[in-house]
Enzyme design. Structure first.
Site, PDB file in Angstrom:
ATOM      1  N   ARG A 197      23.073  14.723 -18.275  1.00 11.91           N
ATOM      2  CA  ARG A 197      22.213  13.569 -18.541  1.00 11.91           C
ATOM      3  C   ARG A 197      21.350  13.793 -19.783  1.00 11.91           C
ATOM      4  NH1 ARG A 197      21.488   8.137 -17.395  1.00 11.91           N
ATOM      5  NH2 ARG A 197      22.941   8.571 -15.741  1.00 11.91           N
ATOM      6  N   GLU A 201      14.825 -16.342 -17.069  1.00 10.54           N
ATOM      7  CA  GLU A 201      15.159 -15.219 -17.962  1.00 10.54           C
ATOM      8  C   GLU A 201      15.520 -15.668 -19.372  1.00 10.54           C
ATOM      9  OE1 GLU A 201      17.855 -12.273 -16.341  1.00 10.54           O
ATOM     10  OE2 GLU A 201      17.419 -13.024 -14.353  1.00 10.54           O
ATOM     11  N   HIS A 235      12.998  -8.476 -16.139  1.00  8.73           N
ATOM     12  CA  HIS A 235      13.290  -8.143 -14.744  1.00  8.73           C
ATOM     13  C   HIS A 235      13.375  -9.457 -13.963  1.00  8.73           C
ATOM     14  CE1 HIS A 235      13.490  -5.800 -11.076  1.00  8.73           C
ATOM     15  NE2 HIS A 235      12.604  -6.648 -10.553  1.00  8.73           N
ATOM     16  N   ASN A 274      11.466  -5.252 -21.493  1.00  2.00           N
ATOM     17  CA  ASN A 274      12.505  -5.368 -20.468  1.00  2.00           C
ATOM     18  C   ASN A 274      12.363  -6.701 -19.762  1.00  2.00           C
ATOM     19  OD1 ASN A 274      14.556  -4.377 -18.598  1.00  2.00           O
ATOM     20  ND2 ASN A 274      12.901  -4.189 -17.105  1.00  2.00           N
ATOM     21  N   GLY A 276      25.800  -9.969 -20.407  1.00  2.78           N
ATOM     22  CA  GLY A 276      25.158 -10.302 -21.675  1.00  2.78           C
ATOM     23  C   GLY A 276      24.635 -11.708 -21.808  1.00  2.78           C
ATOM     24  N   ASP A 281       9.782  -0.669 -14.200  1.00  8.93           N
ATOM     25  CA  ASP A 281       9.202  -2.028 -14.084  1.00  8.93           C
ATOM     26  C   ASP A 281       7.689  -1.989 -13.935  1.00  8.93           C
ATOM     27  OD1 ASP A 281      11.964  -2.734 -11.854  1.00  8.93           O
ATOM     28  OD2 ASP A 281      11.870  -2.893 -14.044  1.00  8.93           O
ATOM     29  N   ASN A 327      21.653 -12.713 -21.183  1.00  5.52           N
ATOM     30  CA  ASN A 327      20.325 -12.639 -21.832  1.00  5.52           C
ATOM     31  C   ASN A 327      20.489 -12.356 -23.321  1.00  5.52           C
ATOM     32  OD1 ASN A 327      17.865 -12.826 -19.931  1.00  5.52           O
ATOM     33  ND2 ASN A 327      19.353 -11.680 -18.754  1.00  5.52           N
TER      34      ASN A 327
HETATM   35  C1  GRF Z   1      21.180  -9.895 -14.273  1.00  6.14           C
HETATM   36  O1  GRF Z   1      21.060  -9.471 -12.930  1.00  6.14           O
HETATM   37  C2  GRF Z   1      19.859 -10.364 -14.765  1.00  6.14           C
HETATM   38  O2  GRF Z   1      19.138 -11.029 -13.751  1.00  6.14           O
HETATM   39  C3  GRF Z   1      19.179  -9.084 -15.132  1.00  6.14           C
HETATM   40  O3  GRF Z   1      20.221  -8.271 -15.682  1.00  6.14           O
HETATM   41  C4  GRF Z   1      21.477  -8.677 -15.111  1.00  6.14           C
HETATM   42  C5  GRF Z   1      22.522  -8.913 -16.157  1.00  6.14           C
HETATM   43  O4  GRF Z   1      22.130  -9.910 -16.999  1.00  6.14           O
HETATM   44  N1  GRF Z   1      18.122  -9.288 -16.087  1.00  6.14           N
HETATM   45  P1  GRF Z   1      22.982 -10.243 -18.348  1.00  6.14           P
HETATM   46  O5  GRF Z   1      23.843 -11.438 -18.020  1.00  6.14           O
HETATM   47  O6  GRF Z   1      23.823  -9.019 -18.673  1.00  6.14           O
HETATM   48  O7  GRF Z   1      21.964 -10.552 -19.384  1.00  6.14           O
END
Ligand code: GRF
Length: 201
Positions: free
Chosen positions: A65, A180, A109, A107, A11, A150, A13
Site C-alpha cells: 500500500r 451531487e 459524499h 470530496n 464518472g 468524511d 460526477n
Molecule cells: C456514487 O455512489 C456517488 O453517490 C458517490 O460516488 C459514487 C460514484 O459516482 N459520490 P460517479 O458516478 O462515479 O460520479
C-alpha cells in the site's frame, strides 16, 4: 485553476464537472487530468471522450500500500493541480497526500454529513443505511478532505426528499441528479472564483 479529478466508478460526477465547465457555469477552471485506481472505471471513457488525459494508478500494480500511496501522490503532483477533486473515489487518501495538498482536496459524499458517513459508508451502502433508519430527508455534501474519513470542513450541502417505496438505487439516482451533480460543480466554482478561500469553508 488547474483541477485533477480522482475517480473509481461510472464518472457521473466527473461528467457534471465537464459539462458545467463547457457551459460556463464553472469559471476559469481546467481539468488537467483524471486519475483512477480502477482500470475499468467508466469515468476514464468519459475523460477520453472529453479529450482529458486519463491515467490509472492501481493498488494491484504495487507490492504494498505504501508504494501505491507514493505512486498516487507522484502522479497527482505531476499535473501540478491547484485543486484535487475526489468524485466517487473509493480509495483512502494517504496522509502524505492530505498534507501535500492541505486544504486543496475536496470530496463529494452522498449524504448530509454527519449522517451516514465515515468508514464503510460509500456508494449504495449510504442510501441503504438512510432507508433503514427511515429518514425523510437525505442529500449530499461537499467538504474539504482532512486526515479523517468524511470529517473535513463542509463547503456545500443540498437536501433531497426520500419518497415512499424508494429503493437504494432509486434514492441514489435522485441524490446524484438533485444534489451531487449540482453542489460539486458549485463548490468548484466557488473556489475557482475565490468565494471561499482554499481550506476554509
Ligand atoms: C456514487 O455512489 C456517488 O453517490 C458517490 O460516488 C459514487 C460514484 O459516482 N459520490 P460517479 O458516478 O462515479 O460520479
Amino acid at each position: 485553476m488547474n483541477a485533477v479529478v480522482l475517480v473509481s466508478g461510472g464518472g457521473t460526477n466527473l461528467q457534471a464537472i465537464i459539462d458545467r465547465i463547457a457551459d460556463g457555469t464553472i469559471h476559469n477552471t481546467k481539468i488537467t487530468a483524471v486519475i483512477s485506481n480502477n482500470a475499468g472505471a467508466g469515468a476514464l471513457m468519459r475523460a477520453e471522450k472529453a479529450g482529458i488525459p486519463a491515467e490509472v494508478v492501481s493498488p494491484s500494480d504495487f507490492e504494498d500500500r505504501e508504494k501505491f500511496n507514493m505512486a498516487l501522490l507522484e502522479k497527482v503532483e505531476s499535473y501540478a493541480p491547484d485543486l484535487v477533486v475526489l468524485a466517487g473515489f473509493l480509495v483512502n487518501i494517504p496522509p502524505a497526500m492530505v498534507k501535500r495538498f492541505a486544504g486543496r482536496i475536496i470530496n463529494i459524499h452522498p449524504s448530509l454529513i454527519p449522517s451516514f458517513c465515515g468508514k464503510g459508508f460509500y456508494g449504495l451502502r449510504v442510501h441503504e443505511a438512510a432507508l433503514k433508519r427511515g429518514v425523510k430527508v437525505t442529500g449530499a455534501t461537499v467538504h474539504f478532505v482532512d486526515e479523517g474519513t468524511d470529517t473535513g470542513p463542509i463547503i456545500l450541502q443540498k437536501a433531497v426528499e426520500v419518497k415512499d417505496g424508494d429503493t437504494p438505487e432509486v434514492l441514489q439516482r435522485r441524490v446524484m441528479e438533485e444534489a451531487e451533480w449540482k453542489i460539486l460543480p458549485g463548490a468548484i466554482d466557488m473556489i475557482a472564483t475565490g468565494r471561499i478561500s482554499i481550506g476554509k469553508a
